[in-house]
Write a protein that holds these residues in place. Structure first.
Motif, PDB file in Angstrom:
ATOM      1  N   GLU A 156       0.957  -1.643   0.135  1.00  0.00           N
ATOM      2  CA  GLU A 156       0.074  -0.037  -0.595  1.00  0.00           C
ATOM      3  C   GLU A 156       1.146   0.897  -0.233  1.00  0.00           C
ATOM      4  OE1 GLU A 156      -2.353  -0.319   3.691  1.00  0.00           O
ATOM      5  OE2 GLU A 156      -3.466  -2.066   2.621  1.00  0.00           O
ATOM      6  N   PRO A 157       0.365   2.011  -0.630  1.00  0.00           N
ATOM      7  CA  PRO A 157       1.840   3.593  -1.131  1.00  0.00           C
ATOM      8  C   PRO A 157       1.680   4.398   0.593  1.00  0.00           C
ATOM      9  CG  PRO A 157      -0.419   3.451  -2.339  1.00  0.00           C
ATOM     10  CD  PRO A 157       0.151   2.035  -1.752  1.00  0.00           C
ATOM     11  N   ASP A 158       2.645   4.332   0.634  1.00  0.00           N
ATOM     12  CA  ASP A 158       2.166   5.399   1.306  1.00  0.00           C
ATOM     13  C   ASP A 158       2.757   6.711   1.086  1.00  0.00           C
ATOM     14  OD1 ASP A 158       3.120   6.920   4.532  1.00  0.00           O
ATOM     15  OD2 ASP A 158       4.765   6.931   3.779  1.00  0.00           O
ATOM     16  N   HIS A 159       1.271   7.272   0.515  1.00  0.00           N
ATOM     17  CA  HIS A 159       0.131   8.441  -0.285  1.00  0.00           C
ATOM     18  C   HIS A 159       1.053   9.740   1.103  1.00  0.00           C
ATOM     19  CE1 HIS A 159      -1.075   6.487  -3.880  1.00  0.00           C
ATOM     20  NE2 HIS A 159      -0.405   6.355  -3.456  1.00  0.00           N
ATOM     21  N   GLY A 160       0.725   9.267   2.204  1.00  0.00           N
ATOM     22  CA  GLY A 160       0.047  10.780   3.699  1.00  0.00           C
ATOM     23  C   GLY A 160       1.366  10.576   4.170  1.00  0.00           C
ATOM     24  N   HIS A 161       2.668  10.363   3.720  1.00  0.00           N
ATOM     25  CA  HIS A 161       3.152  10.148   4.639  1.00  0.00           C
ATOM     26  C   HIS A 161       3.723   9.570   5.828  1.00  0.00           C
ATOM     27  CE1 HIS A 161       5.454  11.503   0.510  1.00  0.00           C
ATOM     28  NE2 HIS A 161       3.950  12.769   0.712  1.00  0.00           N
ATOM     29  N   THR A 162       2.912   8.416   6.555  1.00  0.00           N
ATOM     30  CA  THR A 162       2.818   8.352   8.163  1.00  0.00           C
ATOM     31  C   THR A 162       3.859   7.358   8.175  1.00  0.00           C
ATOM     32  OG1 THR A 162       1.129   6.928   7.596  1.00  0.00           O
ATOM     33  CG2 THR A 162       0.675   7.723   7.922  1.00  0.00           C
ATOM     34  N   VAL A 163       4.561   7.018   7.041  1.00  0.00           N
ATOM     35  CA  VAL A 163       5.552   5.584   7.172  1.00  0.00           C
ATOM     36  C   VAL A 163       7.290   6.798   6.709  1.00  0.00           C
ATOM     37  CG1 VAL A 163       7.074   3.550   6.197  1.00  0.00           C
ATOM     38  CG2 VAL A 163       4.349   3.325   6.251  1.00  0.00           C
ATOM     39  N   ALA A 189      10.895  11.071  -3.207  1.00  0.00           N
ATOM     40  CA  ALA A 189      11.111   9.373  -2.617  1.00  0.00           C
ATOM     41  C   ALA A 189       9.509   8.337  -2.241  1.00  0.00           C
ATOM     42  CB  ALA A 189      12.248   9.081  -1.037  1.00  0.00           C
ATOM     43  N   THR A 190       9.449   7.365  -2.656  1.00  0.00           N
ATOM     44  CA  THR A 190       8.300   6.510  -2.236  1.00  0.00           C
ATOM     45  C   THR A 190       8.399   5.313  -1.560  1.00  0.00           C
ATOM     46  OG1 THR A 190       8.897   5.950  -4.895  1.00  0.00           O
ATOM     47  CG2 THR A 190       7.440   7.244  -5.156  1.00  0.00           C
ATOM     48  N   THR A 191       7.301   5.050  -0.736  1.00  0.00           N
ATOM     49  CA  THR A 191       7.807   4.152   0.176  1.00  0.00           C
ATOM     50  C   THR A 191       6.204   3.761   0.314  1.00  0.00           C
ATOM     51  OG1 THR A 191       8.758   5.487   1.721  1.00  0.00           O
ATOM     52  CG2 THR A 191       7.340   4.171   2.362  1.00  0.00           C
ATOM     53  N   ALA A 192       5.826   2.472   0.106  1.00  0.00           N
ATOM     54  CA  ALA A 192       4.748   1.223   0.567  1.00  0.00           C
ATOM     55  C   ALA A 192       5.364   0.431   1.610  1.00  0.00           C
ATOM     56  CB  ALA A 192       5.073   0.810  -0.799  1.00  0.00           C
ATOM     57  N   ARG A 193       3.787   0.602   2.144  1.00  0.00           N
ATOM     58  CA  ARG A 193       4.050  -0.968   3.624  1.00  0.00           C
ATOM     59  C   ARG A 193       3.135  -1.830   3.140  1.00  0.00           C
ATOM     60  NH1 ARG A 193       0.848  -1.452   7.561  1.00  0.00           N
ATOM     61  NH2 ARG A 193       1.612  -2.038   9.720  1.00  0.00           N
ATOM     62  N   ALA A 194       3.661  -3.136   2.887  1.00  0.00           N
ATOM     63  CA  ALA A 194       2.713  -4.209   3.331  1.00  0.00           C
ATOM     64  C   ALA A 194       1.932  -3.834   4.032  1.00  0.00           C
ATOM     65  CB  ALA A 194       2.888  -5.408   3.361  1.00  0.00           C
ATOM     66  N   SER A 195       0.453  -4.490   3.870  1.00  0.00           N
ATOM     67  CA  SER A 195      -0.898  -4.142   5.086  1.00  0.00           C
ATOM     68  C   SER A 195      -0.924  -5.388   5.391  1.00  0.00           C
ATOM     69  CB  SER A 195      -2.335  -4.637   4.351  1.00  0.00           C
ATOM     70  OG  SER A 195      -2.407  -6.181   3.353  1.00  0.00           O
ATOM     71  N   ASP A 196       0.462  -5.886   5.481  1.00  0.00           N
ATOM     72  CA  ASP A 196       0.106  -7.355   6.913  1.00  0.00           C
ATOM     73  C   ASP A 196       0.891  -7.137   7.709  1.00  0.00           C
ATOM     74  OD1 ASP A 196       2.067  -7.949   5.796  1.00  0.00           O
ATOM     75  OD2 ASP A 196       1.385 -10.150   5.261  1.00  0.00           O
ATOM     76  N   GLY A 197       1.817  -5.216   7.711  1.00  0.00           N
ATOM     77  CA  GLY A 197       3.496  -5.411   8.022  1.00  0.00           C
ATOM     78  C   GLY A 197       4.577  -5.664   7.997  1.00  0.00           C
ATOM     79  N   SER A 198       4.435  -7.367   7.365  1.00  0.00           N
ATOM     80  CA  SER A 198       5.663  -7.543   6.603  1.00  0.00           C
ATOM     81  C   SER A 198       6.927  -6.355   6.044  1.00  0.00           C
ATOM     82  CB  SER A 198       5.139  -9.169   5.405  1.00  0.00           C
ATOM     83  OG  SER A 198       4.482  -8.608   4.542  1.00  0.00           O
TER      84      SER A 198
END
Length: 182
Positions: free
Chosen positions: A139-146, A158-167
């Motif tokens: 899931e893309p970090d469009h809101g810059h929470t990661v 810089a682009t960031t994404a986080r797996a929805s299961d936290g892995s």
């Protein structure tokens, strides 16, 4: 699986309610325009799974190794997580160089030399990294929470994404700088 190539318009922008359309795509030139299009299509109401169809190829439109990496990792982490089609201008047409198959191609004497080009090798690494993670959960970090600081904007974003299961968290940082990851 069905999608459509509509020039620089995403498939779902043209075929909004087509029952046969299973996959959406993006296609844009210029990193900022491309990232805006990816975010818009990712957030589309009723959006379909998204991949990056096309943009600058290796040896055309003044592309560099850095710009090719940025568009691949950037699109994958910004919402087009089903993949990215890599192109090498002389390789895709099995042609000899200048003005073949495109007037945008840089001169490369023989397509066979491109099988081990910098872009071809780097995209093998890109594919290995993306496949090593649960890319379908990104899931893309469009809101810059990661990536909470140092994410930049425009051509240095810089682009960031986080797996929805936290892995996993994946980040692509196009230039040297300090960032903060939560």
């Amino acid at each position: 699986l069905f999608t459509a190539h509509n020039g620089q318009e995403p498939a779902q922008a043209v075929w909004t309610s087509a029952a046969w359309l299973n996959l959406n795509n993006t296609y844009a030139y210029g990193f900022t325009t491309l990232m805006d299009q990816v975010a818009s299509e990712y957030n589309r109401a009723g959006g379909k799974p998204l991949f990056h169809l096309e943009t600058a190829y290796e040896h055309e439109h003044n592309s560099t190794s850095a710009s090719l990496r940025q568009q691949a990792y950037g699109t994958a982490l910004w919402g087009a997580n089903l993949g990215h089609i890599f192109g090498n201008c002389p390789l895709w047409g099995l042609g000899p160089g200048t003005n073949y198959p495109s007037p945008f191609c840089s001169q490369v004497p023989d397509w066979r030399n491109e099988l081990n080009s910098t872009g071809s090798v780097e995209f093998g690494l890109y594919a290995s990294l993306i496949r090593s993670r649960k890319f379908w959960l990104l899931e893309p970090d469009h809101g810059h929470t990661v990536m909470t600081a140092g994410y930049g904007s425009g051509t240095t974003m810089a682009t960031t994404a986080r797996a929805s299961d936290g892995s996993s968290i994946l980040a692509y940082i196009p230039n040297r700088r300090q960032v903060t990851i939560d």
